[in-house]
Structure formats: structure tokens, C-alpha cells
Design a protein around this motif. Structure first.
Motif, PDB file in Angstrom:
ATOM      1  N   THR A 173      15.434  11.834  -2.153  1.00 20.34           N
ATOM      2  CA  THR A 173      14.740  10.744  -1.464  1.00 20.34           C
ATOM      3  C   THR A 173      14.243   9.700  -2.450  1.00 20.34           C
ATOM      4  N   GLY A 174      13.809  10.149  -3.617  1.00 13.82           N
ATOM      5  CA  GLY A 174      13.353   9.190  -4.618  1.00 13.82           C
ATOM      6  C   GLY A 174      14.437   8.199  -4.979  1.00 13.82           C
ATOM      7  N   PHE A 175      15.619   8.698  -5.308  1.00 10.30           N
ATOM      8  CA  PHE A 175      16.691   7.799  -5.748  1.00 10.30           C
ATOM      9  C   PHE A 175      17.310   7.014  -4.590  1.00 10.30           C
ATOM     10  N   ILE A 176      17.343   7.593  -3.391  1.00 10.70           N
ATOM     11  CA  ILE A 176      17.820   6.840  -2.217  1.00 10.70           C
ATOM     12  C   ILE A 176      16.897   5.663  -1.947  1.00 10.70           C
ATOM     13  N   TRP A 177      15.590   5.905  -2.020  1.00 12.57           N
ATOM     14  CA  TRP A 177      14.627   4.835  -1.750  1.00 12.57           C
ATOM     15  C   TRP A 177      14.599   3.781  -2.844  1.00 12.57           C
ATOM     16  N   VAL A 178      14.987   4.132  -4.074  1.00  8.84           N
ATOM     17  CA  VAL A 178      15.102   3.107  -5.119  1.00  8.84           C
ATOM     18  C   VAL A 178      16.139   2.078  -4.675  1.00  8.84           C
ATOM     19  N   ARG A 179      17.274   2.560  -4.235  1.00 11.86           N
ATOM     20  CA  ARG A 179      18.323   1.649  -3.771  1.00 11.86           C
ATOM     21  C   ARG A 179      17.835   0.815  -2.594  1.00 11.86           C
ATOM     22  N   TYR A 180      17.181   1.461  -1.641  1.00  8.72           N
ATOM     23  CA  TYR A 180      16.683   0.758  -0.454  1.00  8.72           C
ATOM     24  C   TYR A 180      15.682  -0.327  -0.839  1.00  8.72           C
ATOM     25  N   TRP A 223       0.798  -1.227   0.000  1.00 10.94           N
ATOM     26  CA  TRP A 223       0.000   0.000   0.000  1.00 10.94           C
ATOM     27  C   TRP A 223       0.827   1.272   0.000  1.00 10.94           C
ATOM     28  N   ALA A 224       2.009   1.272   0.591  1.00 14.40           N
ATOM     29  CA  ALA A 224       2.843   2.481   0.603  1.00 14.40           C
ATOM     30  C   ALA A 224       3.196   2.945  -0.811  1.00 14.40           C
ATOM     31  N   PRO A 225       3.653   2.051  -1.690  1.00  9.90           N
ATOM     32  CA  PRO A 225       3.929   2.518  -3.055  1.00  9.90           C
ATOM     33  C   PRO A 225       2.669   2.993  -3.786  1.00  9.90           C
ATOM     34  N   ILE A 226       1.556   2.344  -3.521  1.00  6.33           N
ATOM     35  CA  ILE A 226       0.304   2.768  -4.170  1.00  6.33           C
ATOM     36  C   ILE A 226      -0.007   4.213  -3.787  1.00  6.33           C
ATOM     37  N   MET A 227       0.114   4.547  -2.526  1.00  9.65           N
ATOM     38  CA  MET A 227      -0.181   5.909  -2.070  1.00  9.65           C
ATOM     39  C   MET A 227       0.866   6.902  -2.561  1.00  9.65           C
ATOM     40  N   LYS A 228       2.105   6.445  -2.710  1.00 11.85           N
ATOM     41  CA  LYS A 228       3.184   7.346  -3.108  1.00 11.85           C
ATOM     42  C   LYS A 228       3.057   7.797  -4.562  1.00 11.85           C
ATOM     43  N   TRP A 229       2.259   7.099  -5.365  1.00  8.80           N
ATOM     44  CA  TRP A 229       2.030   7.543  -6.743  1.00  8.80           C
ATOM     45  C   TRP A 229       1.394   8.929  -6.757  1.00  8.80           C
ATOM     46  N   GLY A 230       0.770   9.345  -5.644  1.00  5.26           N
ATOM     47  CA  GLY A 230       0.233  10.700  -5.544  1.00  5.26           C
ATOM     48  C   GLY A 230       1.324  11.759  -5.683  1.00  5.26           C
ATOM     49  N   PRO A 241      11.152  -8.334   1.933  1.00 10.93           N
ATOM     50  CA  PRO A 241      11.220  -8.768   0.538  1.00 10.93           C
ATOM     51  C   PRO A 241      11.578  -7.598  -0.373  1.00 10.93           C
ATOM     52  N   VAL A 242      12.290  -7.907  -1.464  1.00  9.63           N
ATOM     53  CA  VAL A 242      12.604  -6.884  -2.465  1.00  9.63           C
ATOM     54  C   VAL A 242      11.281  -6.337  -2.985  1.00  9.63           C
ATOM     55  N   ASN A 243      11.185  -5.018  -3.031  1.00 10.71           N
ATOM     56  CA  ASN A 243       9.909  -4.391  -3.376  1.00 10.71           C
ATOM     57  C   ASN A 243      10.048  -3.619  -4.687  1.00 10.71           C
ATOM     58  N   TYR A 244       9.692  -4.261  -5.775  1.00  7.29           N
ATOM     59  CA  TYR A 244       9.841  -3.654  -7.099  1.00  7.29           C
ATOM     60  C   TYR A 244       8.856  -2.506  -7.317  1.00  7.29           C
ATOM     61  N   SER A 245       7.675  -2.592  -6.736  1.00  9.64           N
ATOM     62  CA  SER A 245       6.722  -1.488  -6.908  1.00  9.64           C
ATOM     63  C   SER A 245       7.199  -0.243  -6.167  1.00  9.64           C
ATOM     64  N   LEU A 246       7.826  -0.422  -5.017  1.00  7.04           N
ATOM     65  CA  LEU A 246       8.401   0.712  -4.292  1.00  7.04           C
ATOM     66  C   LEU A 246       9.564   1.313  -5.078  1.00  7.04           C
ATOM     67  N   ALA A 247      10.378   0.468  -5.693  1.00  3.48           N
ATOM     68  CA  ALA A 247      11.485   0.962  -6.516  1.00  3.48           C
ATOM     69  C   ALA A 247      10.959   1.760  -7.697  1.00  3.48           C
ATOM     70  N   ALA A 248       9.920   1.268  -8.351  1.00  2.00           N
ATOM     71  CA  ALA A 248       9.371   1.956  -9.525  1.00  2.00           C
ATOM     72  C   ALA A 248       8.808   3.317  -9.159  1.00  2.00           C
ATOM     73  N   VAL A 249       8.010   3.382  -8.114  1.00  2.00           N
ATOM     74  CA  VAL A 249       7.399   4.666  -7.757  1.00  2.00           C
ATOM     75  C   VAL A 249       8.463   5.664  -7.319  1.00  2.00           C
ATOM     76  N   ASN A 250       9.473   5.199  -6.597  1.00  2.17           N
ATOM     77  CA  ASN A 250      10.527   6.112  -6.160  1.00  2.17           C
ATOM     78  C   ASN A 250      11.405   6.576  -7.306  1.00  2.17           C
ATOM     79  N   PHE A 251      11.603   5.732  -8.308  1.00  2.00           N
ATOM     80  CA  PHE A 251      12.323   6.169  -9.490  1.00  2.00           C
ATOM     81  C   PHE A 251      11.578   7.330 -10.161  1.00  2.00           C
ATOM     82  N   PHE A 252      10.268   7.227 -10.256  1.00  4.06           N
ATOM     83  CA  PHE A 252       9.495   8.297 -10.882  1.00  4.06           C
ATOM     84  C   PHE A 252       9.408   9.538  -9.989  1.00  4.06           C
ATOM     85  N   VAL A 253       9.394   9.365  -8.669  1.00  7.29           N
ATOM     86  CA  VAL A 253       9.446  10.524  -7.768  1.00  7.29           C
ATOM     87  C   VAL A 253      10.763  11.269  -7.977  1.00  7.29           C
TER      88      VAL A 253
END
Length: 131
Positions: free
Chosen positions: A62-69, A28-35, A75-87
Motif C-alpha cells: 500500500t505504501g508504494f501503490i499510494w506513492v504512485r497515486y 492532514w491525512a499525510p500528517i496523521m499517516k506519519w504515525g 493536486p499532486v500531493n508530495y507530502s502524501l508521496a513522502a509519507v507513503n514512501f517511508f511506510v
């Protein structure tokens, strides 16, 4: 037919019970972060002089730091990586727009849309530039 339904049911159950599935914050965190991405894209319509450098540096960093994180956590979170890359990307694009606007002001390449507000010289119109 029953085997196909059983396989589909098991795939759905695997999705629901995954460590990064809909029952967790990792989903849910990546879903909300698309805002934030939507707000950054909407800001592409804002004039560059109204954009905040510090806000966009924070978004980009923060976007690029969180991509790395996202790739380090379990578990590896690809949806979190994707949204943070776009942020991060929206922050970088906005910083490029601010830089281009300020460069044009400094070079005197100002058009009607880039004039300094309230009759101030262009160097005084940009916060943080010497008078």
C-alpha cells in the motif's frame, strides 16, 4: 517594510488556501499517516520472530501503490508521496528482517536469541513452514 509584510502575508494566504493546504484532507491525512512510519520504526526493536509477514506485505504494497497515486491525483500531493514512501520502506525493511531470521533458522545458524520457542524443532517454530 510594508511591501515585505504584504508579500509574506500573501505567501501565508497562498499556503492556507492551496488545494492541498491545511484546510483540506490532502494536508492532514499525510500528517496523521506519519504515525504508521513511527510504529514501523519502533518495530525495529521487536524480535523478528514476532513480526507479521502479512502485515508488512500490506504496509509495503500500500505504501508504494499510494506513492504512485500521489503523483497522479490533482493536486499532486508530495507530502502524501513522502509519507507513503517511508511506510513502504519500513514494510520492506521488516520483511527483510523476517526473511533473514527464517533463513538463519533453516540453516541452523541460530544463536541464543534465535532458538525455537517451547522446545519445538526450528522448522515447527516458524508458522507456515513444513514440519
Amino acid at each position: 517594510m510594508a511591501a515585505a509584510a504584504g508579500a509574506a502575508g500573501s505567501k501565508f494566504q497562498q499556503f492556507m488556501n492551496h488545494p492541498a493546504g491545511p484546510k483540506t484532507v490532502f494536508f492532514w491525512a499525510p500528517i496523521m499517516k506519519w504515525g504508521l512510519v513511527a510504529a514501523g520504526v519502533k518495530d525495529l526493536n521487536r524480535p523478528a520472530e514476532k513480526l507479521s509477514v502479512s502485515q508488512n506485505v500490506a504496509l509495503a504494497a500500500t505504501g508504494f501503490i499510494w506513492v504512485r497515486y500521489s503523483f497522479v491525483i490533482i493536486p499532486v500531493n508530495y507530502s502524501l508521496a513522502a509519507v507513503n514512501f517511508f511506510v513502504g520502506s519500513t514494510g520492506v525493511v521488516q520483511l527483510a528482517r523476517i526473511w533473514d531470521y527464517r533463513r538463519k533458522l533453516a540453516n541452523g545458524d541460530v544463536g541464543a536469541e534465535l532458538k525455537a520457542p517451547s522446545g519445538l524443532p526450528a522448522t515447527q517454530a516458524v508458522p507456515g513452514t513444513p514440519a
